[in-house]
Design a protein around this motif. Structure first.
Motif, mmCIF file in Angstrom:
data_model
loop_
_atom_site.group_PDB
_atom_site.id
_atom_site.type_symbol
_atom_site.label_atom_id
_atom_site.label_comp_id
_atom_site.label_asym_id
_atom_site.label_seq_id
_atom_site.Cartn_x
_atom_site.Cartn_y
_atom_site.Cartn_z
ATOM 1 N N VAL A 21 0.837 -1.201 0.000
ATOM 2 C CA VAL A 21 0.000 0.000 0.000
ATOM 3 C C VAL A 21 0.873 1.252 0.000
ATOM 4 C CG1 VAL A 21 -1.697 1.339 1.312
ATOM 5 C CG2 VAL A 21 -1.984 -1.133 1.056
ATOM 6 N N LEU A 22 1.906 1.271 0.820
ATOM 7 C CA LEU A 22 2.797 2.426 0.840
ATOM 8 C C LEU A 22 3.431 2.642 -0.540
ATOM 9 C CD1 LEU A 22 4.643 2.016 4.267
ATOM 10 C CD2 LEU A 22 2.847 3.648 3.698
ATOM 11 N N GLU A 23 3.888 1.571 -1.154
ATOM 12 C CA GLU A 23 4.515 1.673 -2.462
ATOM 13 C C GLU A 23 3.544 2.232 -3.501
ATOM 14 O OE1 GLU A 23 7.716 -1.155 -4.487
ATOM 15 O OE2 GLU A 23 5.704 -2.038 -4.547
ATOM 16 N N SER A 24 2.276 1.860 -3.399
ATOM 17 C CA SER A 24 1.276 2.351 -4.357
ATOM 18 C C SER A 24 1.076 3.856 -4.240
ATOM 19 C CB SER A 24 -0.062 1.625 -4.147
ATOM 20 O OG SER A 24 -0.716 2.056 -2.964
ATOM 21 N N HIS A 25 1.454 4.425 -3.072
ATOM 22 C CA HIS A 25 1.340 5.866 -2.871
ATOM 23 C C HIS A 25 2.700 6.564 -2.941
ATOM 24 C CE1 HIS A 25 -2.924 5.835 -1.893
ATOM 25 N NE2 HIS A 25 -2.703 4.771 -1.154
ATOM 26 N N GLY A 26 3.721 5.818 -3.368
ATOM 27 C CA GLY A 26 5.045 6.416 -3.523
ATOM 28 C C GLY A 26 5.741 6.728 -2.222
ATOM 29 N N ILE A 27 5.375 6.032 -1.145
ATOM 30 C CA ILE A 27 5.970 6.265 0.172
ATOM 31 C C ILE A 27 6.966 5.152 0.466
ATOM 32 C CG2 ILE A 27 5.505 6.446 2.660
ATOM 33 C CD1 ILE A 27 2.707 7.510 1.871
ATOM 34 N N ARG A 28 8.179 5.529 0.881
ATOM 35 C CA ARG A 28 9.258 4.557 1.037
ATOM 36 C C ARG A 28 9.843 4.496 2.442
ATOM 37 N NH1 ARG A 28 10.021 0.515 -2.686
ATOM 38 N NH2 ARG A 28 9.318 1.260 -4.720
ATOM 39 N N HIS A 29 9.149 5.100 3.407
ATOM 40 C CA HIS A 29 9.625 5.044 4.786
ATOM 41 C C HIS A 29 8.495 4.643 5.726
ATOM 42 C CE1 HIS A 29 12.996 7.429 3.176
ATOM 43 N NE2 HIS A 29 13.679 6.910 4.179
ATOM 44 N N ILE A 30 8.879 4.024 6.824
ATOM 45 C CA ILE A 30 7.929 3.541 7.834
ATOM 46 C C ILE A 30 8.365 4.018 9.206
ATOM 47 C CG2 ILE A 30 7.132 1.465 9.067
ATOM 48 C CD1 ILE A 30 7.203 -0.016 6.417
ATOM 49 N N GLU A 31 7.390 4.448 10.002
ATOM 50 C CA GLU A 31 7.609 4.681 11.430
ATOM 51 C C GLU A 31 7.214 3.368 12.100
ATOM 52 O OE1 GLU A 31 7.989 8.443 14.108
ATOM 53 O OE2 GLU A 31 8.635 7.888 12.111
ATOM 54 N N PHE A 32 8.182 2.601 12.520
ATOM 55 C CA PHE A 32 7.958 1.191 12.861
ATOM 56 C C PHE A 32 7.399 1.031 14.269
ATOM 57 C CE2 PHE A 32 10.224 -3.191 13.227
ATOM 58 C CZ PHE A 32 8.992 -3.827 13.141
ATOM 59 N N ARG A 33 6.094 0.739 14.338
ATOM 60 C CA ARG A 33 5.410 0.523 15.611
ATOM 61 C C ARG A 33 5.038 -0.942 15.826
ATOM 62 N NH1 ARG A 33 0.554 4.454 16.347
ATOM 63 N NH2 ARG A 33 -0.198 3.245 14.571
ATOM 64 N N SER A 34 4.569 -1.621 14.762
ATOM 65 C CA SER A 34 4.208 -3.033 14.925
ATOM 66 C C SER A 34 4.039 -3.707 13.574
ATOM 67 C CB SER A 34 2.912 -3.176 15.737
ATOM 68 O OG SER A 34 1.784 -2.772 14.973
ATOM 69 N N ILE A 35 4.199 -5.020 13.575
ATOM 70 C CA ILE A 35 3.801 -5.902 12.481
ATOM 71 C C ILE A 35 3.189 -7.144 13.115
ATOM 72 C CG2 ILE A 35 5.451 -5.116 10.737
ATOM 73 C CD1 ILE A 35 7.279 -7.448 11.529
ATOM 74 N N HIS A 36 2.325 -7.814 12.369
ATOM 75 C CA HIS A 36 1.650 -9.018 12.869
ATOM 76 C C HIS A 36 0.856 -8.748 14.150
ATOM 77 C CE1 HIS A 36 4.059 -11.061 9.897
ATOM 78 N NE2 HIS A 36 5.195 -10.828 10.548
ATOM 79 N N GLY A 37 0.525 -7.489 14.394
ATOM 80 C CA GLY A 37 -0.197 -7.149 15.617
ATOM 81 C C GLY A 37 0.660 -7.180 16.856
ATOM 82 N N ILE A 38 1.981 -7.206 16.682
ATOM 83 C CA ILE A 38 2.930 -7.291 17.802
ATOM 84 C C ILE A 38 3.770 -6.021 17.839
ATOM 85 C CG2 ILE A 38 4.823 -8.599 18.836
ATOM 86 C CD1 ILE A 38 3.842 -11.028 17.181
ATOM 87 N N ASN A 39 3.875 -5.405 19.006
ATOM 88 C CA ASN A 39 4.656 -4.185 19.138
ATOM 89 C C ASN A 39 6.116 -4.422 18.778
ATOM 90 O OD1 ASN A 39 6.432 -2.237 21.068
ATOM 91 N ND2 ASN A 39 4.519 -1.235 20.496
ATOM 92 N N VAL A 40 6.746 -3.398 18.232
ATOM 93 C CA VAL A 40 8.128 -3.480 17.783
ATOM 94 C C VAL A 40 9.064 -3.997 18.877
ATOM 95 C CG1 VAL A 40 8.504 -1.024 18.339
ATOM 96 C CG2 VAL A 40 10.021 -2.175 16.716
ATOM 97 N N LEU A 41 8.798 -3.671 20.134
ATOM 98 C CA LEU A 41 9.682 -4.109 21.217
ATOM 99 C C LEU A 41 9.411 -5.534 21.674
ATOM 100 C CD1 LEU A 41 10.001 -0.940 23.497
ATOM 101 C CD2 LEU A 41 11.305 -1.588 21.447
ATOM 102 N N ASP A 42 8.361 -6.144 21.132
ATOM 103 C CA ASP A 42 7.985 -7.494 21.563
ATOM 104 C C ASP A 42 8.187 -8.550 20.476
ATOM 105 O OD1 ASP A 42 7.160 -6.662 24.161
ATOM 106 O OD2 ASP A 42 5.317 -5.879 23.274
ATOM 107 N N LEU A 43 8.647 -8.148 19.316
ATOM 108 C CA LEU A 43 8.914 -9.093 18.238
ATOM 109 C C LEU A 43 10.153 -9.928 18.549
ATOM 110 C CD1 LEU A 43 8.296 -6.579 15.339
ATOM 111 C CD2 LEU A 43 6.945 -8.655 15.720
ATOM 112 N N SER A 44 10.196 -11.120 18.004
ATOM 113 C CA SER A 44 11.351 -11.989 18.210
ATOM 114 C C SER A 44 12.512 -11.549 17.324
ATOM 115 C CB SER A 44 10.991 -13.440 17.875
ATOM 116 O OG SER A 44 10.759 -13.573 16.470
#
Length: 274
Positions: A21-44
Motif C-alpha cells: 500500500v505504501l509503495e502504491s502511494h510512492g511512500i518509502r519510509h515507515i515509522e515502525f510501531r508493529s507488524i503481525h499485531g505485535i509491538n516493535v519491542l515485543d517481536l522476536s
C-alpha cells in the motif's frame, strides 16, 4: 526537504500489505510501531531479521522506531522500563534508523502534573543521556494524559533536559484534542521540532480527519516549517477508523485518503517531497 513516512500498521497487520500500500502511494519510509499485531519491542529476533530483509529487498527505510517508551505511569518502576529502552536503542541501530519516538509518562488522573514534574525530568534526562551516548535522537511526542500534553510542559521538558539528543515530534491532533491553541504551540516549539506527525482532529465531531480537514492547521504549519529550513519527516498517523491509547487504525482505503490529503497540502504550497 520533506520526506513522507507512515505508521504502516495503520494499514494492516501484514507487513507485506503494509509495503504494498505504501509503495502504491510512492511512500518509502515507515515509522515502525508493529507488524503481525505485535509491538516493535515485543517481536522476536527472527521476526526482526525477516522484516529487515523485507525492507531492504523492497527499498524501504525507517523514519524512526515508533516505540512505546514513556507510555507507562510516572509511578511505575523505571528500571525495568529502561531495559525496554535499551532494546529500543538496539533496534534503532539494527535498522540503521537512529531515531526513537518517546513519551513523557502518564500522570495519575485528577492530579496536578506539577506534583510529578521532578520525577518526569529525572527520567527524561536519563533517557536523553543514554541516547546521546549511542548517537540516537529521541523524538518526544505530545499526547493526552501524559506530562507533555500541552506546549508549555513539552517546552519545559526540552529546556530542562537541554540535550541535543532530545527534540520534539509535533502532533497537531493531540494538541487540538487537549485544547492547546495550535498557534501558541507552534510558535513556542517550532525551533525544536525535528519530526512532524500528520494527524488532524475535528473537535466538534471528536474525530481524527485527513490533514487539512481539522483544526491542526497542518498545511500552514508544514509550509512554515519548510520556509524555516525544516529538513525531516512528515509521518502519516491518520487514526481515521480507530484511535486508542497505544494503537490507531485507518485501513488501506482510508489510508489513501490520508496520503492524498497530505500530498495535496504539500503540492498546494509548492513543497517538494520524497
Amino acid at each position: 526537504m520533506v520526506r513522507i513516512s507512515a505508521f504502516a500498521d495503520e494499514i494492516s497487520k501484514d507487513p507485506v500489505e503494509q509495503l504494498d500500500v505504501l509503495e502504491s502511494h510512492g511512500i518509502r519510509h515507515i515509522e515502525f510501531r508493529s507488524i503481525h499485531g505485535i509491538n516493535v519491542l515485543d517481536l522476536s529476533d527472527a521476526q526482526h531479521e525477516e522484516f529487515r530483509a523485507l525492507l531492504r529487498s523492497r527499498g524501504f527505510g525507517l523514519s524512526a522506531i515508533g516505540s512505546p517508551i514513556g507510555k507507562i505511569k510516572i509511578t511505575d518502576p523505571f528500571d525495568s522500563h529502561l531495559q525496554r529502552f535499551d532494546l529500543a536503542m538496539d533496534l534503532a541501530e539494527f535498522y540503521d534508523a537512529p531515531r526513537i519516538r518517546i513519551f513523557s509518562f502518564y500522570m495519575p488522573p485528577g492530579e496536578n502534573p506539577a506534583i510529578h514534574r521532578d520525577e518526569t525530568m529525572t527520567r527524561m534526562t536519563e533517557l536523553a543521556r543514554r541516547a546521546a551516548a549511542r548517537g540516537i535522537t529521541l523524538l518526544l511526542e505530545n499526547e493526552k494524559g501524559i506530562f507533555g500534553d500541552t506546549a508549555p510542559r513539552v517546552l519545559d521538558i526540552l529546556e530542562t533536559v537541554n540535550a541535543p539528543s532530545l527534540s520534539h515530534a509535533f502532533d497537531p491532533a493531540n494538541y487540538v484534542e487537549v485544547g492547546q491553541p495550535i498557534d501558541e504551540a507552534w510558535v513556542s516549539l517550532r525551533s525544536r521540532v525535528t519530526h512532524f506527525h500528520v494527524k488532524d482532529y475535528d473537535s466538534k465531531t471528536h474525530k481524527n480527519v485527513p490533514a487539512g480537514e481539522g483544526e491542526g492547521q497542518i498545511p500552514r504549519l508544514i509550509a512554515d516549517a519548510v520556509a524555516n529550513s525544516y529538513d525531516g519527516f512528515c509521518v502519516l498517523e491518520p487514526h481515521l477508523v480507530i484511535a486508542e491509547l497505544s494503537f490507531g487504525f485507518t485501513g488501506p482505503e482510508r489510508f489513501g485518503d490520508a496520503a492524498r490529503a497530505l500530498k495535496g497540502a504539500l503540492d498546494g504550497n509548492g513543497i517538494a517531497y520524497a
